[in-house]
Design an enzyme around this catalytic site. Sequence first.
Site, PDB file in Angstrom:
ATOM      1  N   GLY A 107      70.979  12.743 -22.318  1.00  0.00           N
ATOM      2  CA  GLY A 107      71.093  12.493 -20.871  1.00  0.00           C
ATOM      3  C   GLY A 107      69.737  12.147 -20.266  1.00  0.00           C
ATOM      4  O   GLY A 107      69.625  11.259 -19.443  1.00  0.00           O
TER       5      GLY A 107
ATOM      6  N   ALA B  25      56.751  12.767  -3.482  1.00  0.00           N
ATOM      7  CA  ALA B  25      57.447  11.699  -4.225  1.00  0.00           C
ATOM      8  C   ALA B  25      56.556  10.464  -4.216  1.00  0.00           C
ATOM      9  O   ALA B  25      56.830   9.480  -3.531  1.00  0.00           O
ATOM     10  CB  ALA B  25      58.795  11.409  -3.573  1.00  0.00           C
TER      11      ALA B  25
ATOM     12  N   HIS C  45      88.562 -12.212  -0.377  1.00  0.00           N
ATOM     13  CA  HIS C  45      88.476 -11.973   1.067  1.00  0.00           C
ATOM     14  C   HIS C  45      89.343 -10.780   1.440  1.00  0.00           C
ATOM     15  O   HIS C  45      90.439 -10.653   0.914  1.00  0.00           O
ATOM     16  CB  HIS C  45      88.963 -13.209   1.827  1.00  0.00           C
ATOM     17  CG  HIS C  45      88.942 -13.020   3.305  1.00  0.00           C
ATOM     18  ND1 HIS C  45      87.769 -12.993   4.034  1.00  0.00           N
ATOM     19  CD2 HIS C  45      89.958 -12.812   4.196  1.00  0.00           C
ATOM     20  CE1 HIS C  45      88.062 -12.800   5.310  1.00  0.00           C
ATOM     21  NE2 HIS C  45      89.381 -12.687   5.432  1.00  0.00           N
TER      22      HIS C  45
HETATM   23  P1  FAD Z   1      64.113   9.713 -19.689  1.00  0.00           P
HETATM   24  O1  FAD Z   1      65.410   9.597 -19.011  1.00  0.00           O
HETATM   25  O2  FAD Z   1      62.924  10.150 -18.892  1.00  0.00           O
HETATM   26  O3  FAD Z   1      64.337  10.686 -20.907  1.00  0.00           O
HETATM   27  C1  FAD Z   1      63.302  11.069 -21.724  1.00  0.00           C
HETATM   28  C2  FAD Z   1      63.757  12.240 -22.551  1.00  0.00           C
HETATM   29  O4  FAD Z   1      62.781  12.476 -23.548  1.00  0.00           O
HETATM   30  C3  FAD Z   1      63.875  13.543 -21.764  1.00  0.00           C
HETATM   31  O5  FAD Z   1      65.152  14.084 -21.936  1.00  0.00           O
HETATM   32  C4  FAD Z   1      62.812  14.460 -22.380  1.00  0.00           C
HETATM   33  O6  FAD Z   1      63.259  15.800 -22.497  1.00  0.00           O
HETATM   34  C5  FAD Z   1      62.660  13.845 -23.771  1.00  0.00           C
HETATM   35  N1  FAD Z   1      61.343  14.087 -24.370  1.00  0.00           N
HETATM   36  C6  FAD Z   1      60.125  13.813 -23.836  1.00  0.00           C
HETATM   37  N2  FAD Z   1      59.153  14.159 -24.708  1.00  0.00           N
HETATM   38  C7  FAD Z   1      59.783  14.652 -25.809  1.00  0.00           C
HETATM   39  C8  FAD Z   1      59.335  15.173 -27.055  1.00  0.00           C
HETATM   40  N3  FAD Z   1      58.046  15.260 -27.347  1.00  0.00           N
HETATM   41  N4  FAD Z   1      60.262  15.592 -27.938  1.00  0.00           N
HETATM   42  C9  FAD Z   1      61.580  15.528 -27.658  1.00  0.00           C
HETATM   43  N5  FAD Z   1      62.060  15.042 -26.511  1.00  0.00           N
HETATM   44  C10 FAD Z   1      61.172  14.613 -25.592  1.00  0.00           C
HETATM   45  N6  FAD Z   1      66.790   4.834 -12.354  1.00  0.00           N
HETATM   46  C11 FAD Z   1      67.788   3.992 -12.099  1.00  0.00           C
HETATM   47  O7  FAD Z   1      67.917   2.969 -12.797  1.00  0.00           O
HETATM   48  N7  FAD Z   1      68.705   4.231 -11.115  1.00  0.00           N
HETATM   49  C12 FAD Z   1      68.622   5.342 -10.328  1.00  0.00           C
HETATM   50  O8  FAD Z   1      69.458   5.536  -9.454  1.00  0.00           O
HETATM   51  C13 FAD Z   1      67.559   6.252 -10.569  1.00  0.00           C
HETATM   52  N8  FAD Z   1      67.440   7.360  -9.830  1.00  0.00           N
HETATM   53  C14 FAD Z   1      66.439   8.245 -10.107  1.00  0.00           C
HETATM   54  C15 FAD Z   1      66.333   9.382  -9.323  1.00  0.00           C
HETATM   55  C16 FAD Z   1      65.328  10.296  -9.559  1.00  0.00           C
HETATM   56  C17 FAD Z   1      65.217  11.543  -8.715  1.00  0.00           C
HETATM   57  C18 FAD Z   1      64.414  10.068 -10.636  1.00  0.00           C
HETATM   58  C19 FAD Z   1      63.349  11.077 -10.946  1.00  0.00           C
HETATM   59  C20 FAD Z   1      64.514   8.931 -11.422  1.00  0.00           C
HETATM   60  C21 FAD Z   1      65.518   8.005 -11.148  1.00  0.00           C
HETATM   61  N9  FAD Z   1      65.638   6.825 -11.883  1.00  0.00           N
HETATM   62  C22 FAD Z   1      66.650   5.954 -11.613  1.00  0.00           C
HETATM   63  C23 FAD Z   1      64.727   6.508 -12.979  1.00  0.00           C
HETATM   64  C24 FAD Z   1      65.386   6.861 -14.312  1.00  0.00           C
HETATM   65  O9  FAD Z   1      65.702   8.235 -14.319  1.00  0.00           O
HETATM   66  C25 FAD Z   1      64.461   6.522 -15.461  1.00  0.00           C
HETATM   67  O10 FAD Z   1      64.044   5.189 -15.373  1.00  0.00           O
HETATM   68  C26 FAD Z   1      65.180   6.721 -16.788  1.00  0.00           C
HETATM   69  O11 FAD Z   1      65.626   8.044 -16.912  1.00  0.00           O
HETATM   70  C27 FAD Z   1      64.250   6.383 -17.951  1.00  0.00           C
HETATM   71  O12 FAD Z   1      64.929   6.570 -19.146  1.00  0.00           O
HETATM   72  P2  FAD Z   1      64.170   6.882 -20.493  1.00  0.00           P
HETATM   73  O13 FAD Z   1      65.195   6.803 -21.544  1.00  0.00           O
HETATM   74  O14 FAD Z   1      62.959   6.073 -20.606  1.00  0.00           O
HETATM   75  O15 FAD Z   1      63.651   8.390 -20.390  1.00  0.00           O
HETATM   76  P1  NAD Z   2      57.716   4.895  -5.912  1.00  0.00           P
HETATM   77  O1  NAD Z   2      56.643   4.201  -6.604  1.00  0.00           O
HETATM   78  O2  NAD Z   2      59.023   4.236  -5.727  1.00  0.00           O
HETATM   79  O3  NAD Z   2      57.233   5.291  -4.445  1.00  0.00           O
HETATM   80  C1  NAD Z   2      56.099   6.060  -4.222  1.00  0.00           C
HETATM   81  C2  NAD Z   2      55.625   5.788  -2.805  1.00  0.00           C
HETATM   82  O4  NAD Z   2      54.640   6.733  -2.495  1.00  0.00           O
HETATM   83  C3  NAD Z   2      55.013   4.403  -2.655  1.00  0.00           C
HETATM   84  O5  NAD Z   2      55.579   3.782  -1.525  1.00  0.00           O
HETATM   85  C4  NAD Z   2      53.520   4.708  -2.473  1.00  0.00           C
HETATM   86  O6  NAD Z   2      52.867   3.778  -1.652  1.00  0.00           O
HETATM   87  C5  NAD Z   2      53.588   6.082  -1.819  1.00  0.00           C
HETATM   88  N1  NAD Z   2      52.406   6.909  -2.009  1.00  0.00           N
HETATM   89  C6  NAD Z   2      51.658   7.056  -3.114  1.00  0.00           C
HETATM   90  N2  NAD Z   2      50.663   7.947  -2.892  1.00  0.00           N
HETATM   91  C7  NAD Z   2      50.814   8.372  -1.624  1.00  0.00           C
HETATM   92  C8  NAD Z   2      50.101   9.292  -0.802  1.00  0.00           C
HETATM   93  N3  NAD Z   2      49.057   9.949  -1.264  1.00  0.00           N
HETATM   94  N4  NAD Z   2      50.517   9.494   0.469  1.00  0.00           N
HETATM   95  C9  NAD Z   2      51.601   8.817   0.940  1.00  0.00           C
HETATM   96  N5  NAD Z   2      52.314   7.932   0.215  1.00  0.00           N
HETATM   97  C10 NAD Z   2      51.924   7.727  -1.044  1.00  0.00           C
HETATM   98  O7  NAD Z   2      57.844   6.315  -6.642  1.00  0.00           O
HETATM   99  P2  NAD Z   2      58.964   7.432  -6.540  1.00  0.00           P
HETATM  100  O8  NAD Z   2      59.723   7.324  -5.266  1.00  0.00           O
HETATM  101  O9  NAD Z   2      58.269   8.700  -6.888  1.00  0.00           O
HETATM  102  O10 NAD Z   2      59.912   7.045  -7.731  1.00  0.00           O
HETATM  103  C11 NAD Z   2      59.388   6.888  -9.054  1.00  0.00           C
HETATM  104  C12 NAD Z   2      60.140   5.866  -9.811  1.00  0.00           C
HETATM  105  O11 NAD Z   2      61.393   6.379 -10.207  1.00  0.00           O
HETATM  106  C13 NAD Z   2      60.477   4.606  -9.013  1.00  0.00           C
HETATM  107  O12 NAD Z   2      59.412   3.703  -8.984  1.00  0.00           O
HETATM  108  C14 NAD Z   2      61.641   4.084  -9.768  1.00  0.00           C
HETATM  109  O13 NAD Z   2      61.165   3.357 -10.877  1.00  0.00           O
HETATM  110  C15 NAD Z   2      62.341   5.341 -10.238  1.00  0.00           C
HETATM  111  N6  NAD Z   2      63.468   5.662  -9.339  1.00  0.00           N
HETATM  112  C16 NAD Z   2      64.474   4.753  -9.219  1.00  0.00           C
HETATM  113  C17 NAD Z   2      65.529   5.019  -8.367  1.00  0.00           C
HETATM  114  C18 NAD Z   2      66.638   4.006  -8.252  1.00  0.00           C
HETATM  115  O14 NAD Z   2      66.708   3.124  -9.111  1.00  0.00           O
HETATM  116  N7  NAD Z   2      67.486   4.088  -7.246  1.00  0.00           N
HETATM  117  C19 NAD Z   2      65.590   6.198  -7.656  1.00  0.00           C
HETATM  118  C20 NAD Z   2      64.556   7.101  -7.810  1.00  0.00           C
HETATM  119  C21 NAD Z   2      63.496   6.823  -8.663  1.00  0.00           C
END
Ligand code: FAD
Ligand code: NAD
Length: 472
Positions: free
Chosen positions: A41, A270, A445
């Site tokens: 996951g 964030a 539509h």
């Molecule tokens: P990850 O999902 O980060 O998974 C990495 C895994 O590796 C983890 O489970 C970790 O436990 C494991 N791991 C790390 N090091 C080790 C190790 N040494 N040994 C064993 N296991 C290890 N992206 C979107 O496209 N749409 C969204 O709506 C979206 N919403 C987000 C909301 C939030 C709050 C956050 C934080 C991120 C969101 N993202 C979203 C970004 C998205 O979660 C990531 O881009 C995505 O999960 C990356 O996938 P990945 O497979 O690279 O790694």
């Molecule tokens: P982000 O890069 O999207 O946004 C961070 C923001 O913080 C930027 O606008 C930056 O200018 C601002 N910032 C940086 N330092 C600051 C400071 N000191 N004071 C005030 N503002 C500051 O990063 P995020 O929101 O942490 O998300 C991380 C990444 O996770 C995203 O870039 C995205 O790749 C992924 N993500 C994707 C989704 C989605 O696909 N819907 C949702 C959540 C996260």
Amino acid sequence: MSLIKTQLLVIGAGPGGYAAAFYAADRGMEVTLVDREPDPGGVCLYRGCIPSKAFLHAAKVLSEARDAKELGIVFNEPRIDVDRLRTWKNDVVSKMTGSLGLLARHRKVTFMQGKATFINSNTVSIQQEGESRQEVQFEHTILATGSRPVSLPGVPDSPLILNSTTALDLTDVPPSLLVIGGGYIGLELGTVYAELGSKVSVVEMTPGLLPGADRDLVSILEKRLKTIFRAIMLTTKVVKIEAGPQNVKVTFETADGKTSEETYDKILVAVGRKPNSHDLGLDHTKVKITPQSFVAVDLQRRTTDPSIFAIGDVAGEPMLAHKAAHEARVAVDAISGKKTTFEPKAIPAVVFTDPEIAWCGLTEAQAKQENRTIAVAKFPWGASGRAMTLNRTDGLTKLILDPDTKRVLGMAIVGPGAGELIAEGVLAIEMGSIAEDLTLTIHPHPTTSETIMEAAENFFGHATHIYRPKKT
Ligand code: FAD
Ligand code: NAD
């Protein structure tokens, strides 16, 4: 300690890692998948995409109930059972991660829970619960270890200061919340807390929210966010954070050097994420790390070590789940000797706020930066029948076109459901579509998808629902 031999080891079971493991198994490889979590996951399912979208759905229910007043439907003030909401979100997560565990077993992927560290280019050590340790020898490995939240220097350690992971734990709804960072996470989780009843303020250091998106779209979102957020402070830096037992005092500095102080019940930091490329023993391999701490990869996601590939957040921007899943297939195909390359023409980005913002391909800002001549065609949702019936005309659909060939180079949409609509833009760009292809495609539509067709019609000056007086 025991030694396991495997053809392909995938380290990290997020959307990159589990997609790679499952695809490799489907293609007949013998696969071992390792993650610290009990089931596949990754961040996306445990503490990212899925829990945030579950909460955003709850937020949408609240805002739609409130907006129903305008249609003559009045609900009582909602009572929010935070414990029930958190349990529902946790159920969604565990159902999905459990199903992935089951899918791994069905495919005969060996799933190991533990932390992987490289011993050399073909061996990792897996530290499991307690003292137990196993070594895995592999022909190839795919690194998919993802990323973690960045913190700010000088942020004190306090339960009142949240990151995305602790914010998604939703222990309570603080009366006031400061969100530092007006990016994806700040705006999505800010929306959740605001709809649940927090007075949310957002501070962003650049002059605008969502720096990567075009301003005409962001301004439509910002207008609505101003109705649910207490304040949006742009071009403002947080220079000091002092955490007390009950609340947190924050000092801000604006571009002109003026400082001010404010106290909040909680803060959400964030400000971005950084790749998990450290702490993996990569110095025992030939893998190179970029100055931004990403694992350096080529177009096939091969690192500088021939037996090691890397995908997902650890391998570079954009840090998005669908980009990780796509790279997974490229890496597996490359390992199995297929001709393949990671060269998407468009990677969609969706911010799941209300309204949603979605874009793909070239943006107007990027074209300007690169000095490229483009044509822009827009269709405002005020002219969409479907948007009217949804009582949500706060939307805009925009096409970025090559003025000579009329090729679709980019698409951007703001409006409810924009994230679903953008897939048409990605397909149009990947297929090399021209504006006529969009006008000649019959769209259902009444749907907001018609705004894509009408934006293309508007490029030719004959959108049915827009009147343009003829030039004399
Ligand atoms: P990850 O999902 O980060 O998974 C990495 C895994 O590796 C983890 O489970 C970790 O436990 C494991 N791991 C790390 N090091 C080790 C190790 N040494 N040994 C064993 N296991 C290890 N992206 C979107 O496209 N749409 C969204 O709506 C979206 N919403 C987000 C909301 C939030 C709050 C956050 C934080 C991120 C969101 N993202 C979203 C970004 C998205 O979660 C990531 O881009 C995505 O999960 C990356 O996938 P990945 O497979 O690279 O790694
Ligand atoms: P982000 O890069 O999207 O946004 C961070 C923001 O913080 C930027 O606008 C930056 O200018 C601002 N910032 C940086 N330092 C600051 C400071 N000191 N004071 C005030 N503002 C500051 O990063 P995020 O929101 O942490 O998300 C991380 C990444 O996770 C995203 O870039 C995205 O790749 C992924 N993500 C994707 C989704 C989605 O696909 N819907 C949702 C959540 C996260």
